[in-house]
Design a protein around this motif. Structure first.
Motif, PDB file in Angstrom:
ATOM      1  N   ALA A 211      28.493  59.529  70.504  1.00  0.00           N
ATOM      2  CA  ALA A 211      27.758  60.151  71.605  1.00  0.00           C
ATOM      3  C   ALA A 211      26.489  60.826  71.092  1.00  0.00           C
ATOM      4  N   ARG A 214      23.912  58.101  70.091  1.00  0.00           N
ATOM      5  CA  ARG A 214      23.330  57.455  71.271  1.00  0.00           C
ATOM      6  C   ARG A 214      22.319  58.369  71.960  1.00  0.00           C
ATOM      7  N   TYR A 414      35.464  55.579  73.880  1.00  0.00           N
ATOM      8  CA  TYR A 414      34.250  56.263  74.336  1.00  0.00           C
ATOM      9  C   TYR A 414      33.267  55.271  74.937  1.00  0.00           C
ATOM     10  N   ASP A 418      31.754  55.461  78.627  1.00  0.00           N
ATOM     11  CA  ASP A 418      30.313  55.542  78.833  1.00  0.00           C
ATOM     12  C   ASP A 418      29.829  54.393  79.699  1.00  0.00           C
TER      13      ASP A 418
END
Length: 472
Positions: A211, A214, A414, A418
């Motif tokens: 995360a 990104r 994840y 997302d």
């Protein structure tokens, strides 16, 4: 004279010689492995003054086999992502990770070894009384059971752990010798809690790192500039964690300022070296995505070294604890007098196993993971390294493979979350079959992995109990 025929004949001879050398490589590796096992047996017997003990000789042979197997199999967890990304060559990577394994085993392997030696069976059985001479037989049975189960699981393609097998084997052999009261069930429960928690923590760390990357790099207007700014900081933070960990092992200075100085210097040096290496990468003619992925190379190398150090420190106990118990033959002391010998044995076994038999697994893991995305591989590698260092600091024996698998699952889940969050409107129009196909983590793989983890301890314990009973 027609030299063409002479050249052809010379080429055939050269090709025949090359084929002969290539065909003898497996025999050469086997010979080196057997030579290592024989050297370990002789050196260990001489160093402990127990040259006439057949049980020690058998334990040393099995311990050498375990060390070679662990080094060969688990080196892929460390080196696979970096090699697959093209960040390091196979030879240089194997040498670097092997040295990291040796450093971790020799400097930080005692804590986990002590847990395996005294945290599974009750101390009064290990340390004294008429039953103490039985301890070598118990540890030998545990090592044989672990080796047998690891071999069977590898043949079946099941992802199992040497750590789990050793713990189950020690507990099972202890039950066979002394009854159900022999294991220190509170200690076993503490170790089992580490097994459950470590993959979950790795999953959370891996997802959080992905995360972060990104948000800071992938969605940045200029990915290359963002990668140059943030990746060295990530490596510097990892180096600071390793430096702080080393200080806790070797004794931190009394004043906090003196303790923080080497941590800060290590972090800055890692940041500078990573940034310099990234600047040396050739980016001409590459698309932004390709250039960004190449920039991850130095970070993957640093993560591989961290995993190698953590793996050597944590998994060396699988070899050290049984061998030390066998060699002491009931003469147990808190200082573990034979530990340096066995730490060196495990460290060299890890390094040799990685060098002799690690290439195939490294190539396989590297092509499977890093071909997809080096950024995700970096998240898994850093999560694995951090969890290994933390578990070793706590003295908990955990599985490198299982921690890495936890990181992979965390990153995958994840990404699923997302994708649902960012593509909600598009996904609502898709049929259930297509939504199921787009899952990034196969639920069957999760269940199969959990099943393999669950059966390792009872099966290895049962095998060890049977071997201990047969040994009388």
């Amino acid at each position: 004279m027609d030299f063409r025929f002479l050249d052809k004949d010379l080429d055939k001879v050269a090709n025949a010689e090359s084929a002969g050398v290539y065909s003898t490589r497996p025999l050469l590796r086997l010979g080196l492995a057997l030579t290592f096992a024989a050297a370990v047996t002789v050196t260990g017997a001489v160093a402990t003054g127990a040259g006439g003990s057949w049980m020690l000789a058998a334990g040393l042979m099995v311990g050498a086999f375990l060390a070679l197997s662990i080094g060969a199999n688990d080196v892929a967890n460390a080196l696979g992502p970096a090699f697959g990304a093209g960040a390091v060559s196979m030879r240089a990577g194997l040498v670097s990770v092997a040295l990291a394994e040796i450093a971790g085993a020799l400097t930080a392997g005692a804590r986990v070894s002590e847990t395996l030696s005294t945290g599974i069976l009750r101390p009064e059985l290990v340390a004294g009384g008429g039953t103490a001479p039985v301890m070598p037989a118990v540890m030998l049975a545990a090592m044989l059971a672990a080796a047998l189960w690891i071999w069977l699981a590898t043949w079946a393609g099941a992802p199992v752990s040497t750590t789990h097998a050793i713990v189950g084997g020690i507990a099972g052999a202890g039950v066979a010798r002394w009854g159900l009261d022999a294991p220190h069930w509170a200690g076993v429960a503490r170790i089992a809690m580490g097994w459950v928690a470590s993959p979950l923590i790795a999953a959370v760390i891996g997802a959080a790192l992905l995360a972060f990357l990104r948000a800071r790099i992938h969605h940045a207007p200029d990915r290359i500039a963002a990668a140059m700014r943030w990746l060295p900081r990530v490596v510097g933070a990892g180096a600071a964690v390793l430096a702080a960990y080393a200080l806790t092992l070797w004794g931190a200075p009394g004043r906090p300022a003196l303790a923080l100085a080497p941590v800060a210097l290590t972090s800055v040096a890692a940041w500078w070296a990573t940034r310099a290496r990234m600047r040396s990468q050739r980016m001409a003619g590459l698309r932004p995505r390709e250039a960004t992925e190449r920039l991850f190379g130095p970070s993957l190398i640093a993560a591989a070294l961290l995993i190698g150090f953590g793996h050597g420190a944590n998994d060396v106990g699988n070899v050290v604890a049984p061998l030390a118990a066998i060699a002491r033959a009931g003469d147990v002391g808190a200082a573990l007098p034979a530990a340096p010998v066995w730490l060196a044995t495990g460290a060299l076994g890890f390094a040799l196993g990685a060098a002799l038999y690690g290439r195939r697994l490294v190539r396989m893991v590297g092509s499977r993971i890093t071909r997809l995305n080096p950024a995700r591989a970096l998240c898994v590698s850093l999560a694995t390294a951090l969890v290994l260092l933390g578990a070793t600091w706590l003295g908990l024996p955990v599985s490198t493979t299982h921690v890495a698998v936890g990181g992979v699952f965390g990153v995958g889940f994840y990404r699923e979350w997302d994708e649902r969050r960012t593509q909600r409107s598009q996904r609502e129009a898709l049929p259930p079959e297509e939504l199921h196909r787009r899952r990034l983590v196969r639920r069957t793989a999760v269940l199969r992995t959990l099943a393999a983890w669950a059966v390792t301890v009872p099966i290895s314990g049962s095998l060890a109990a049977a071997i201990a009973w047969a040994m009388g």
